[in-house]
Design a protein around this motif. Structure first.
Motif, PDB file in Angstrom:
ATOM      1  N   TYR A  10       2.596  -1.837  11.481  1.00 37.76           N
ATOM      2  CA  TYR A  10       2.301  -2.835  10.448  1.00 37.76           C
ATOM      3  C   TYR A  10       3.302  -3.984  10.525  1.00 37.76           C
ATOM      4  O   TYR A  10       2.942  -5.150  10.457  1.00 37.76           O
ATOM      5  CB  TYR A  10       2.362  -2.221   9.044  1.00 37.76           C
ATOM      6  CG  TYR A  10       1.196  -1.356   8.654  1.00 37.76           C
ATOM      7  CD1 TYR A  10      -0.104  -1.805   8.763  1.00 37.76           C
ATOM      8  CD2 TYR A  10       1.399  -0.079   8.133  1.00 37.76           C
ATOM      9  CE1 TYR A  10      -1.177  -1.012   8.374  1.00 37.76           C
ATOM     10  CE2 TYR A  10       0.345   0.717   7.740  1.00 37.76           C
ATOM     11  CZ  TYR A  10      -0.944   0.245   7.864  1.00 37.76           C
ATOM     12  OH  TYR A  10      -1.996   1.027   7.479  1.00 37.76           O
ATOM     13  N   PHE A  11       4.575  -3.639  10.673  1.00 30.33           N
ATOM     14  CA  PHE A  11       5.616  -4.670  10.733  1.00 30.33           C
ATOM     15  C   PHE A  11       5.419  -5.581  11.948  1.00 30.33           C
ATOM     16  O   PHE A  11       5.611  -6.790  11.861  1.00 30.33           O
ATOM     17  CB  PHE A  11       7.006  -4.028  10.745  1.00 30.33           C
ATOM     18  CG  PHE A  11       8.112  -5.019  10.557  1.00 30.33           C
ATOM     19  CD1 PHE A  11       8.387  -5.531   9.295  1.00 30.33           C
ATOM     20  CD2 PHE A  11       8.875  -5.448  11.624  1.00 30.33           C
ATOM     21  CE1 PHE A  11       9.402  -6.468   9.114  1.00 30.33           C
ATOM     22  CE2 PHE A  11       9.886  -6.370  11.454  1.00 30.33           C
ATOM     23  CZ  PHE A  11      10.157  -6.881  10.198  1.00 30.33           C
ATOM     24  N   GLN A  19       5.914  -4.082   2.716  1.00 32.26           N
ATOM     25  CA  GLN A  19       4.488  -3.798   2.870  1.00 32.26           C
ATOM     26  C   GLN A  19       4.270  -2.720   3.923  1.00 32.26           C
ATOM     27  O   GLN A  19       3.436  -1.829   3.749  1.00 32.26           O
ATOM     28  CB  GLN A  19       3.742  -5.059   3.304  1.00 32.26           C
ATOM     29  CG  GLN A  19       3.706  -6.154   2.269  1.00 32.26           C
ATOM     30  CD  GLN A  19       3.197  -7.452   2.849  1.00 32.26           C
ATOM     31  OE1 GLN A  19       3.777  -7.983   3.806  1.00 32.26           O
ATOM     32  NE2 GLN A  19       2.114  -7.958   2.288  1.00 32.26           N
ATOM     33  N   SER A  20       5.018  -2.806   4.997  1.00 34.69           N
ATOM     34  CA  SER A  20       4.850  -1.883   6.121  1.00 34.69           C
ATOM     35  C   SER A  20       5.149  -0.444   5.733  1.00 34.69           C
ATOM     36  O   SER A  20       4.394   0.469   6.077  1.00 34.69           O
ATOM     37  CB  SER A  20       5.754  -2.313   7.281  1.00 34.69           C
ATOM     38  OG  SER A  20       5.425  -3.620   7.702  1.00 34.69           O
ATOM     39  N   VAL A  21       6.246  -0.247   5.006  1.00 30.46           N
ATOM     40  CA  VAL A  21       6.615   1.109   4.593  1.00 30.46           C
ATOM     41  C   VAL A  21       5.596   1.650   3.593  1.00 30.46           C
ATOM     42  O   VAL A  21       5.100   2.770   3.744  1.00 30.46           O
ATOM     43  CB  VAL A  21       8.048   1.147   4.022  1.00 30.46           C
ATOM     44  CG1 VAL A  21       8.364   2.517   3.436  1.00 30.46           C
ATOM     45  CG2 VAL A  21       9.063   0.778   5.103  1.00 30.46           C
ATOM     46  N   GLU A  34      -5.069  -2.006   1.412  1.00 25.94           N
ATOM     47  CA  GLU A  34      -5.052  -3.354   0.826  1.00 25.94           C
ATOM     48  C   GLU A  34      -4.178  -3.397  -0.422  1.00 25.94           C
ATOM     49  O   GLU A  34      -3.387  -4.336  -0.613  1.00 25.94           O
ATOM     50  CB  GLU A  34      -6.473  -3.810   0.476  1.00 25.94           C
ATOM     51  CG  GLU A  34      -6.508  -5.199  -0.144  1.00 25.94           C
ATOM     52  CD  GLU A  34      -7.897  -5.656  -0.555  1.00 25.94           C
ATOM     53  OE1 GLU A  34      -7.972  -6.727  -1.174  1.00 25.94           O
ATOM     54  OE2 GLU A  34      -8.892  -4.954  -0.268  1.00 25.94           O
ATOM     55  N   GLU A  35      -4.283  -2.385  -1.274  1.00 24.83           N
ATOM     56  CA  GLU A  35      -3.440  -2.341  -2.475  1.00 24.83           C
ATOM     57  C   GLU A  35      -1.965  -2.239  -2.106  1.00 24.83           C
ATOM     58  O   GLU A  35      -1.113  -2.895  -2.720  1.00 24.83           O
ATOM     59  CB  GLU A  35      -3.838  -1.160  -3.360  1.00 24.83           C
ATOM     60  CG  GLU A  35      -5.182  -1.341  -4.038  1.00 24.83           C
ATOM     61  CD  GLU A  35      -5.721  -0.070  -4.677  1.00 24.83           C
ATOM     62  OE1 GLU A  35      -6.436  -0.200  -5.689  1.00 24.83           O
ATOM     63  OE2 GLU A  35      -5.444   1.044  -4.170  1.00 24.83           O
ATOM     64  N   ALA A  36      -1.651  -1.444  -1.096  1.00 26.37           N
ATOM     65  CA  ALA A  36      -0.268  -1.302  -0.645  1.00 26.37           C
ATOM     66  C   ALA A  36       0.275  -2.625  -0.121  1.00 26.37           C
ATOM     67  O   ALA A  36       1.402  -3.017  -0.448  1.00 26.37           O
ATOM     68  CB  ALA A  36      -0.176  -0.216   0.437  1.00 26.37           C
ATOM     69  N   ILE A  37      -0.527  -3.301   0.666  1.00 27.76           N
ATOM     70  CA  ILE A  37      -0.094  -4.576   1.236  1.00 27.76           C
ATOM     71  C   ILE A  37       0.105  -5.615   0.131  1.00 27.76           C
ATOM     72  O   ILE A  37       1.096  -6.352   0.126  1.00 27.76           O
ATOM     73  CB  ILE A  37      -1.083  -5.041   2.321  1.00 27.76           C
ATOM     74  CG1 ILE A  37      -0.966  -4.101   3.537  1.00 27.76           C
ATOM     75  CG2 ILE A  37      -0.837  -6.494   2.719  1.00 27.76           C
ATOM     76  CD1 ILE A  37      -2.062  -4.271   4.578  1.00 27.76           C
ATOM     77  N   LYS A  38      -0.801  -5.643  -0.827  1.00 30.56           N
ATOM     78  CA  LYS A  38      -0.660  -6.580  -1.944  1.00 30.56           C
ATOM     79  C   LYS A  38       0.563  -6.236  -2.794  1.00 30.56           C
ATOM     80  O   LYS A  38       1.359  -7.112  -3.146  1.00 30.56           O
ATOM     81  CB  LYS A  38      -1.929  -6.585  -2.800  1.00 30.56           C
ATOM     82  CG  LYS A  38      -3.095  -7.294  -2.122  1.00 30.56           C
ATOM     83  CD  LYS A  38      -4.393  -7.138  -2.876  1.00 30.56           C
ATOM     84  CE  LYS A  38      -4.406  -7.940  -4.150  1.00 30.56           C
ATOM     85  NZ  LYS A  38      -5.718  -7.903  -4.821  1.00 30.56           N
ATOM     86  N   LEU A  39       0.716  -4.961  -3.132  1.00 29.96           N
ATOM     87  CA  LEU A  39       1.824  -4.541  -3.981  1.00 29.96           C
ATOM     88  C   LEU A  39       3.176  -4.844  -3.338  1.00 29.96           C
ATOM     89  O   LEU A  39       4.113  -5.286  -4.003  1.00 29.96           O
ATOM     90  CB  LEU A  39       1.708  -3.046  -4.293  1.00 29.96           C
ATOM     91  CG  LEU A  39       2.766  -2.440  -5.204  1.00 29.96           C
ATOM     92  CD1 LEU A  39       2.778  -3.126  -6.562  1.00 29.96           C
ATOM     93  CD2 LEU A  39       2.505  -0.954  -5.373  1.00 29.96           C
ATOM     94  N   GLY A  40       3.278  -4.638  -2.041  1.00 28.97           N
ATOM     95  CA  GLY A  40       4.547  -4.849  -1.344  1.00 28.97           C
ATOM     96  C   GLY A  40       4.818  -6.274  -0.924  1.00 28.97           C
ATOM     97  O   GLY A  40       5.880  -6.586  -0.375  1.00 28.97           O
ATOM     98  N   SER A  41       3.907  -7.184  -1.211  1.00 30.35           N
ATOM     99  CA  SER A  41       3.996  -8.539  -0.647  1.00 30.35           C
ATOM    100  C   SER A  41       5.145  -9.390  -1.164  1.00 30.35           C
ATOM    101  O   SER A  41       5.538 -10.342  -0.502  1.00 30.35           O
ATOM    102  CB  SER A  41       2.671  -9.284  -0.828  1.00 30.35           C
ATOM    103  OG  SER A  41       2.416  -9.510  -2.190  1.00 30.35           O
ATOM    104  N   CYS A  42       5.718  -9.093  -2.283  1.00 31.91           N
ATOM    105  CA  CYS A  42       6.795  -9.933  -2.840  1.00 31.91           C
ATOM    106  C   CYS A  42       8.185  -9.323  -2.684  1.00 31.91           C
ATOM    107  O   CYS A  42       9.138  -9.785  -3.305  1.00 31.91           O
ATOM    108  CB  CYS A  42       6.523 -10.226  -4.317  1.00 31.91           C
ATOM    109  SG  CYS A  42       5.106 -11.294  -4.573  1.00 31.91           S
ATOM    110  N   ALA A  59       9.982   1.891   0.316  1.00 30.98           N
ATOM    111  CA  ALA A  59      10.191   3.334   0.250  1.00 30.98           C
ATOM    112  C   ALA A  59      10.301   3.804  -1.203  1.00 30.98           C
ATOM    113  O   ALA A  59       9.757   4.858  -1.567  1.00 30.98           O
ATOM    114  CB  ALA A  59      11.448   3.720   1.029  1.00 30.98           C
ATOM    115  N   LEU A  60      10.966   3.022  -2.035  1.00 27.96           N
ATOM    116  CA  LEU A  60      11.080   3.382  -3.452  1.00 27.96           C
ATOM    117  C   LEU A  60       9.719   3.339  -4.133  1.00 27.96           C
ATOM    118  O   LEU A  60       9.443   4.168  -5.010  1.00 27.96           O
ATOM    119  CB  LEU A  60      12.069   2.464  -4.161  1.00 27.96           C
ATOM    120  CG  LEU A  60      13.537   2.659  -3.773  1.00 27.96           C
ATOM    121  CD1 LEU A  60      14.397   1.549  -4.368  1.00 27.96           C
ATOM    122  CD2 LEU A  60      14.047   4.026  -4.199  1.00 27.96           C
TER     123      LEU A  60
END
Length: 151
Positions: A10-11, A19-21, A34-42, A59-60
């Motif tokens: 992903y990275f 996002q990658s983790v 998609e939710e993971a990528i959106k959530l981790g985007s900031c 990771a957290l």
């Protein structure tokens, strides 16, 4: 494909470390990619300010989704999430020397000069994937030992 392989892949596709983790564990966390990528985007690049490494933040988020407090009255969940949070931060620091992005990279990533330093020294392509992999390793260690933590 292992979680570590997924996260590094992903990275390599230009997703943030956070996002990658998170995306590597999306299925186990009960969320979509998609939710993971959106959530981790900031959260990449220490929230773009060189603070807590985005790989650690991702990771957290994984650990919170797996072991976090479920409601206001869930004191056991709160205690467990506090414990896995501390373990994540401590083990990542032991493994990598710090969990602060600027310390890991050796520059102020929020500045134009710092960002250029990272590009010139291939930190984003050669160093950061190692931090992504390390964060995944620590999550897996914590997950493997979760039953022992509850005793």
């Amino acid at each position: 494909m292992t979680h570590k392989e997924k996260a590094v892949n992903y990275f390599s596709q230009k997703l943030h470390c956070s996002q990658s983790v998170l995306a590597a564990f999306a299925t186990e966390c009960g969320i979509t990619e998609e939710e993971a990528i959106k959530l981790g985007s900031c959260f990449g690049g220490g929230m773009r300010k060189g603070e807590v490494c985005g790989a650690v933040t991702g990771a957290l988020m994984v650990l919170g989704l797996l072991y976090g407090q479920k409601s206001a009255g869930d004191t056991e969940g709160r205690q467990l999430s506090n414990k896995v949070n501390d373990l994540m931060m401590d083990r990542f620091k032991e493994k990598c020397g710090s969990y602060i992005c600027n310390d890991l990279l050796g520059c102020d990533i929020a500045s134009e000069e710092g960002h250029q330093f990272c590009v010139d020294n291939k930190l984003f392509t050669e160093f950061c994937p190692k931090m992504v992999a390390a964060a995944v390793e620590v999550v897996e260690e914590i997950a493997a030992n979760k039953m022992m933590m509850e005793m």
